[in-house]
Design an enzyme around this catalytic site. Sequence first.
Site, PDB file in Angstrom:
ATOM      1  N   ASP A   9      72.933 -37.732  15.780  1.00 51.49           N
ATOM      2  CA  ASP A   9      72.255 -37.767  17.092  1.00 51.49           C
ATOM      3  C   ASP A   9      72.211 -36.387  17.756  1.00 51.49           C
ATOM      4  OD1 ASP A   9      71.536 -40.431  17.161  1.00 51.49           O
ATOM      5  OD2 ASP A   9      73.354 -41.083  18.181  1.00 51.49           O
ATOM      6  N   LYS A  16      79.444 -48.034  16.345  1.00 53.76           N
ATOM      7  CA  LYS A  16      79.525 -46.595  16.044  1.00 53.76           C
ATOM      8  C   LYS A  16      80.959 -46.045  16.004  1.00 53.76           C
ATOM      9  CE  LYS A  16      74.968 -45.095  17.640  1.00 53.76           C
ATOM     10  NZ  LYS A  16      74.220 -44.183  18.508  1.00 53.76           N
TER      11      LYS A  16
HETATM   12  P1  NDP Z   1      76.156 -45.784  26.182  1.00 55.08           P
HETATM   13  O1  NDP Z   1      76.191 -47.204  26.583  1.00 55.08           O
HETATM   14  O2  NDP Z   1      77.169 -45.259  25.215  1.00 55.08           O
HETATM   15  O3  NDP Z   1      76.275 -44.862  27.501  1.00 55.08           O
HETATM   16  C1  NDP Z   1      75.472 -45.101  28.625  1.00 55.08           C
HETATM   17  C2  NDP Z   1      75.609 -43.944  29.603  1.00 55.08           C
HETATM   18  O4  NDP Z   1      74.648 -44.162  30.655  1.00 55.08           O
HETATM   19  C3  NDP Z   1      76.968 -43.866  30.282  1.00 55.08           C
HETATM   20  O5  NDP Z   1      77.271 -42.521  30.560  1.00 55.08           O
HETATM   21  C4  NDP Z   1      76.727 -44.655  31.590  1.00 55.08           C
HETATM   22  O6  NDP Z   1      77.594 -44.267  32.620  1.00 55.08           O
HETATM   23  C5  NDP Z   1      75.327 -44.206  31.901  1.00 55.08           C
HETATM   24  N1  NDP Z   1      74.605 -45.117  32.789  1.00 55.08           N
HETATM   25  C6  NDP Z   1      74.049 -46.315  32.467  1.00 55.08           C
HETATM   26  N2  NDP Z   1      73.436 -46.863  33.534  1.00 55.08           N
HETATM   27  C7  NDP Z   1      73.616 -45.972  34.555  1.00 55.08           C
HETATM   28  C8  NDP Z   1      73.215 -45.957  35.918  1.00 55.08           C
HETATM   29  N3  NDP Z   1      72.515 -46.953  36.445  1.00 55.08           N
HETATM   30  N4  NDP Z   1      73.560 -44.891  36.681  1.00 55.08           N
HETATM   31  C9  NDP Z   1      74.274 -43.858  36.159  1.00 55.08           C
HETATM   32  N5  NDP Z   1      74.678 -43.815  34.865  1.00 55.08           N
HETATM   33  C10 NDP Z   1      74.358 -44.868  34.084  1.00 55.08           C
HETATM   34  O7  NDP Z   1      74.681 -45.524  25.656  1.00 55.08           O
HETATM   35  P2  NDP Z   1      74.171 -44.376  24.646  1.00 55.08           P
HETATM   36  O8  NDP Z   1      74.816 -43.106  25.007  1.00 55.08           O
HETATM   37  O9  NDP Z   1      74.270 -44.881  23.261  1.00 55.08           O
HETATM   38  O10 NDP Z   1      72.620 -44.322  25.017  1.00 55.08           O
HETATM   39  C11 NDP Z   1      72.170 -43.618  26.166  1.00 55.08           C
HETATM   40  C12 NDP Z   1      70.685 -43.353  26.027  1.00 55.08           C
HETATM   41  O11 NDP Z   1      70.462 -42.516  24.896  1.00 55.08           O
HETATM   42  C13 NDP Z   1      69.830 -44.599  25.816  1.00 55.08           C
HETATM   43  O12 NDP Z   1      68.692 -44.455  26.633  1.00 55.08           O
HETATM   44  C14 NDP Z   1      69.441 -44.511  24.358  1.00 55.08           C
HETATM   45  O13 NDP Z   1      68.213 -45.115  24.102  1.00 55.08           O
HETATM   46  C15 NDP Z   1      69.345 -43.017  24.191  1.00 55.08           C
HETATM   47  N6  NDP Z   1      69.440 -42.543  22.809  1.00 55.08           N
HETATM   48  C16 NDP Z   1      68.400 -41.832  22.306  1.00 55.08           C
HETATM   49  C17 NDP Z   1      68.419 -41.383  21.017  1.00 55.08           C
HETATM   50  C18 NDP Z   1      67.251 -40.634  20.492  1.00 55.08           C
HETATM   51  O14 NDP Z   1      67.212 -40.415  19.286  1.00 55.08           O
HETATM   52  N7  NDP Z   1      66.334 -40.178  21.307  1.00 55.08           N
HETATM   53  C19 NDP Z   1      69.564 -41.637  20.117  1.00 55.08           C
HETATM   54  C20 NDP Z   1      70.655 -42.366  20.761  1.00 55.08           C
HETATM   55  C21 NDP Z   1      70.562 -42.815  22.049  1.00 55.08           C
HETATM   56  P3  NDP Z   1      79.042 -44.998  32.860  1.00 55.08           P
HETATM   57  O15 NDP Z   1      79.998 -44.355  31.904  1.00 55.08           O
HETATM   58  O16 NDP Z   1      79.336 -44.683  34.270  1.00 55.08           O
HETATM   59  O17 NDP Z   1      78.823 -46.470  32.592  1.00 55.08           O
END
Ligand code: NDP
Length: 287
Positions: free
Chosen positions: A107, A71
């Site tokens: 998104d 992305k």
């Molecule tokens: P990224 O990998 O870019 O970001 C993940 C985020 O989740 C970060 O902020 C990370 O924090 C946090 N995170 C992950 N695990 C934990 C944990 N155990 N505790 C606290 N924070 C955590 O992923 P995306 O942003 O691309 O995706 C995030 C969600 O959005 C997914 O569930 C995805 O399926 C969903 N999504 C839904 C869409 C829809 O159309 N409904 C479209 C796009 C995404 P840190 O920075 O600290 O690692």
Amino acid sequence: MEKNYRAELVGVFGSPVEENPTGVMEEAAFEKMGLNYRYLTIRVEKGDLKTAMEAVRAFRMKGVNLTIPHKVEVLKYLDELSPAAEIIGAVNMVVNRDGKLWGENTDGKGFLLSLEQEGVSVKGKQVVILGAGGAARAIGVEAALAGAAKLIIVNRGRERGEELTRLIQERTPAQAEYLPWEGAIRIPSGTDILIQATCIGLYPHVEEKPEIAYDTVTAHMVVSDVVFNDPNTLFLQEAEKRGAKTINGLGMLVNQGARNFTLWTGAEAPVDVMTETLRREFGLDQS
Ligand code: NDP
């Protein structure tokens, strides 16, 4: 009538992509509208993106979706960006306009539309976002551009959390604040909308929920979760118990897909068909 056996091509590039459900939804929409389009779900590894984007031009594809890990990287290969995609710094879809590749991020817009469809506006509101990854960035920037008064970013990793906060402060009219995620954080008073934008609760980890002080979630809040493949997440169940209005991530997924459909085809998207197809795909009831 002259025969035309050539289909218009769109698709998604990512790795992994095997479980990406977008193609099923888009193909159902093409069929419903009688459009000779194919949506290809293509595995493209990190080092192959340049070649893959050249192929978009060579095959005269109408456009593509980008997912993990492309992305941000894809920006290098585009000719133009939408204003919001430029601020977000990431693109989830590209339109091929006669050889010129234009990038957009649907998104956040898809998410805001799913709120609007439930009668919820972000204008003048205090919005708390859990997470600062790709989804949180798109939602945060679009909510700020759409008139949210204040964004509070809660993220485990300080660097990413502060970066998104700074981005909103510097590039949008909204106020922004970073709140470190330490233990069961309390949702600040005055919060109108609370958004779960991390991967927590994503199928198959349906038994997980974010660590927050759930007694600080109140009945006047709107609470939303971006996780879509189990729309009834534990997070939303907890919010519902406190009387909050809840909105799941299915609407966001359908709305961003519908926007992509229209940008590629110029036709209005059959949103009902797209929703039904996804619900069937996720094994949900039709109610
Ligand atoms: P990224 O990998 O870019 O970001 C993940 C985020 O989740 C970060 O902020 C990370 O924090 C946090 N995170 C992950 N695990 C934990 C944990 N155990 N505790 C606290 N924070 C955590 O992923 P995306 O942003 O691309 O995706 C995030 C969600 O959005 C997914 O569930 C995805 O399926 C969903 N999504 C839904 C869409 C829809 O159309 N409904 C479209 C796009 C995404 P840190 O920075 O600290 O690692």
